[in-house]
Design a protein around this motif. Structure first.
Motif, short mmCIF file in Angstrom:
data_model
loop_
_atom_site.label_atom_id
_atom_site.label_comp_id
_atom_site.label_asym_id
_atom_site.label_seq_id
_atom_site.Cartn_x
_atom_site.Cartn_y
_atom_site.Cartn_z
N SER A 116 0.85 -1.19 0.00
CA SER A 116 0.00 0.00 0.00
C SER A 116 0.88 1.23 0.00
O SER A 116 2.04 1.19 0.41
CB SER A 116 -0.88 -0.02 1.26
OG SER A 116 -1.43 1.26 1.53
N GLU A 117 0.31 2.34 -0.47
CA GLU A 117 1.02 3.61 -0.33
C GLU A 117 1.29 3.94 1.12
O GLU A 117 2.18 4.74 1.45
CB GLU A 117 0.24 4.74 -1.01
CG GLU A 117 -0.84 5.41 -0.19
CD GLU A 117 -2.05 4.54 0.09
OE1 GLU A 117 -2.89 4.94 0.91
OE2 GLU A 117 -2.19 3.46 -0.53
N PRO A 169 -0.85 -0.19 -4.52
CA PRO A 169 -2.00 0.56 -5.03
C PRO A 169 -2.45 1.59 -4.00
O PRO A 169 -2.30 1.39 -2.79
CB PRO A 169 -3.06 -0.53 -5.21
CG PRO A 169 -2.72 -1.55 -4.15
CD PRO A 169 -1.21 -1.55 -4.06
N ARG A 170 -2.99 2.68 -4.47
CA ARG A 170 -3.55 3.71 -3.60
C ARG A 170 -5.06 3.77 -3.80
O ARG A 170 -5.54 3.91 -4.92
CB ARG A 170 -2.91 5.07 -3.91
CG ARG A 170 -3.73 6.32 -3.49
CD ARG A 170 -3.86 6.45 -1.97
NE ARG A 170 -4.66 7.66 -1.63
CZ ARG A 170 -5.08 7.94 -0.41
NH1 ARG A 170 -4.81 7.13 0.59
NH2 ARG A 170 -5.78 9.03 -0.18
N SER A 203 -4.70 10.04 -5.46
CA SER A 203 -4.68 9.04 -6.51
C SER A 203 -5.68 7.97 -6.13
O SER A 203 -6.02 7.81 -4.95
CB SER A 203 -3.28 8.43 -6.66
OG SER A 203 -2.34 9.38 -7.10
N THR A 204 -6.16 7.23 -7.10
CA THR A 204 -7.07 6.12 -6.86
C THR A 204 -6.64 4.95 -7.73
O THR A 204 -5.90 5.12 -8.69
CB THR A 204 -8.52 6.50 -7.20
OG1 THR A 204 -8.61 6.82 -8.61
CG2 THR A 204 -9.00 7.70 -6.39
N THR A 205 -7.12 3.75 -7.38
CA THR A 205 -6.79 2.56 -8.18
C THR A 205 -8.03 1.70 -8.35
O THR A 205 -8.46 1.03 -7.40
CB THR A 205 -5.68 1.72 -7.52
OG1 THR A 205 -4.59 2.55 -7.14
CG2 THR A 205 -5.18 0.64 -8.49
N PHE A 228 4.39 1.65 -7.40
CA PHE A 228 3.09 2.29 -7.24
C PHE A 228 2.25 2.01 -8.47
O PHE A 228 2.75 2.06 -9.61
CB PHE A 228 3.23 3.80 -7.09
CG PHE A 228 3.73 4.26 -5.75
CD1 PHE A 228 2.98 4.05 -4.60
CD2 PHE A 228 4.95 4.91 -5.64
CE1 PHE A 228 3.45 4.47 -3.37
CE2 PHE A 228 5.42 5.34 -4.41
CZ PHE A 228 4.67 5.12 -3.27
N VAL A 229 0.96 1.71 -8.26
CA VAL A 229 0.02 1.60 -9.37
C VAL A 229 -1.21 2.44 -9.03
O VAL A 229 -1.60 2.54 -7.86
CB VAL A 229 -0.39 0.14 -9.67
CG1 VAL A 229 0.79 -0.66 -10.17
CG2 VAL A 229 -0.98 -0.53 -8.44
N ALA A 230 -1.81 3.05 -10.05
CA ALA A 230 -2.95 3.93 -9.81
C ALA A 230 -3.69 4.19 -11.11
O ALA A 230 -3.20 3.86 -12.20
CB ALA A 230 -2.48 5.26 -9.20
#
Length: 334
Positions: A116-117, A169-170, A203-205, A228-230
């Motif tokens: 997680s972020e 992910p965030r 940011s959102t995912t 990071f993925v978003a």
């Protein structure tokens, strides 16, 4: 290891992300084994088309023999807010994770750790942060501290042979997220309050984008690295919350509490609720940080190493959420 008949092992398979992941894997013809701690979890996993493996994370005798022919292990199981007990975070996000990676180190398995972020969250705003931001080791909020410690466990295991990768992910969202039910209940009861003025960027995912990143991570990305993925772009937290509420046929109330006041209250509440004769608090410091701070992440590294690009736009995700709710007219079936 890649083979014509691929087998994945999943922890946290009956959660929001886990159920989506299992459905997606099964639809692709991949055999899935998922750890189940209870009969109810086992039933859910079976309904999704996977094989439940009864056991506990910290008891490898329950499940380790099932890993011998597994190609990919996705670790989703974790304690997260509103959990407030330090011992639960340590037992699940650190001690159990250490047991899991030790079983995977000597095996030819791709280990995908969903972090997680929060692992780099120290209580200050995060603006376009990338993977160079230091881990929040020893953070005052329990969830970030435990996620940071978990990443250390994974990266240290990678130095000893674990073929592991970390995804961060965030703000994962989409249909099936049970936290949406809690938001709806809070709105309906007149208890919902926005943390801060809602102007904080985030940011959102979308769940589809996280699943896309997981599939890419099966064979791409550097061992021991975090990514990071978003979704594409950022949005004000209040606007996102309002859009999600609108998709559920609710109007977000305008009541709010300042970030500073919420943080002070959370510290007091957590201190009181840690007494042995009390139950869980309604507000934790981790929740205040996650919801009240500006948090935007840079996905350049994931694009470069994984080939990651968002597969679902935020607008398309919101429309799908609205359609899902309209087709069922029940928040508990999201």
């Amino acid at each position: 290891m890649q083979s014509e008949h691929r087998i994945w092992f999943v922890t946290g398979g009956n959660g929001f992300i886990g159920t989506h992941l299992i459905q997606d894997l099964v639809a692709r013809g991949i055999e899935v084994r998922a750890l189940a701690r209870s009969d109810r979890s086992a039933a859910t996993i079976t309904e999704l088309g996977a094989t439940p493996i009864r056991g506990e994370l910290d008891r490898p005798a329950d499940w380790a023999s099932q890993l011998d022919d597994v190609s990919t292990f996705v670790h989703l199981a974790a304690a997260h807010p509103p959990e407030w007990r330090r011992k639960v975070y340590r037992r699940t996000n650190e001690e159990a994770l250490r047991v899991v990676v030790e079983e995977c180190v000597p095996r030819d398995i791709r280990f995908i750790h969903i972090s997680s972020e929060a692992a780099v969250m120290d209580g200050t705003p995060m603006v376009d942060v990338d993977e160079s931001r230091p881990l929040a080791i020893g953070a005052k909020a329990l969830y970030p501290a435990s996620k940071a410690a978990g990443e250390v466990i994974v990266t240290e295991a990678c130095r000893r042979g674990l073929n592991g990768i970390i995804l961060r992910p965030r703000f994962v969202w989409g249909p099936g997220d049970h936290s949406l039910e809690a938001v709806v209940a809070s709105i309906d009861a007149g208890k919902f309050k926005m943390l801060g003025d809602g102007k904080q960027l985030t940011s959102t995912t979308h769940i589809d984008n996280l699943l896309h990143a997981i599939h890419l991570a099966e064979s791409a990305g550097e061992r021991g690295e975090a990514y990071f993925v978003a979704d594409e772009g950022t949005i004000e937290f209040g606007a996102m919350a309002g859009a999600m509420a609108g998709a559920l046929n609710r109007e977000l109330p305008t009541d709010s509490v300042s970030f500073g006041a919420a943080q002070t209250l959370a510290k007091v509440v957590e201190a009181v609720w840690r007494l042995p004769f009390t139950s869980g608090p309604p507000l934790t410091l981790s929740m205040v940080w996650l919801l009240g701070l500006t948090v935007t992440v840079d996905t350049t590294k994931a694009a470069r190493d994984l080939g990651y690009q968002p597969a679902t736009s935020r607008a398309a995700g919101l429309e799908a959420l609205r359609a899902c709710y309209s087709s069922t007219d029940r928040t508990d079936s999201l």
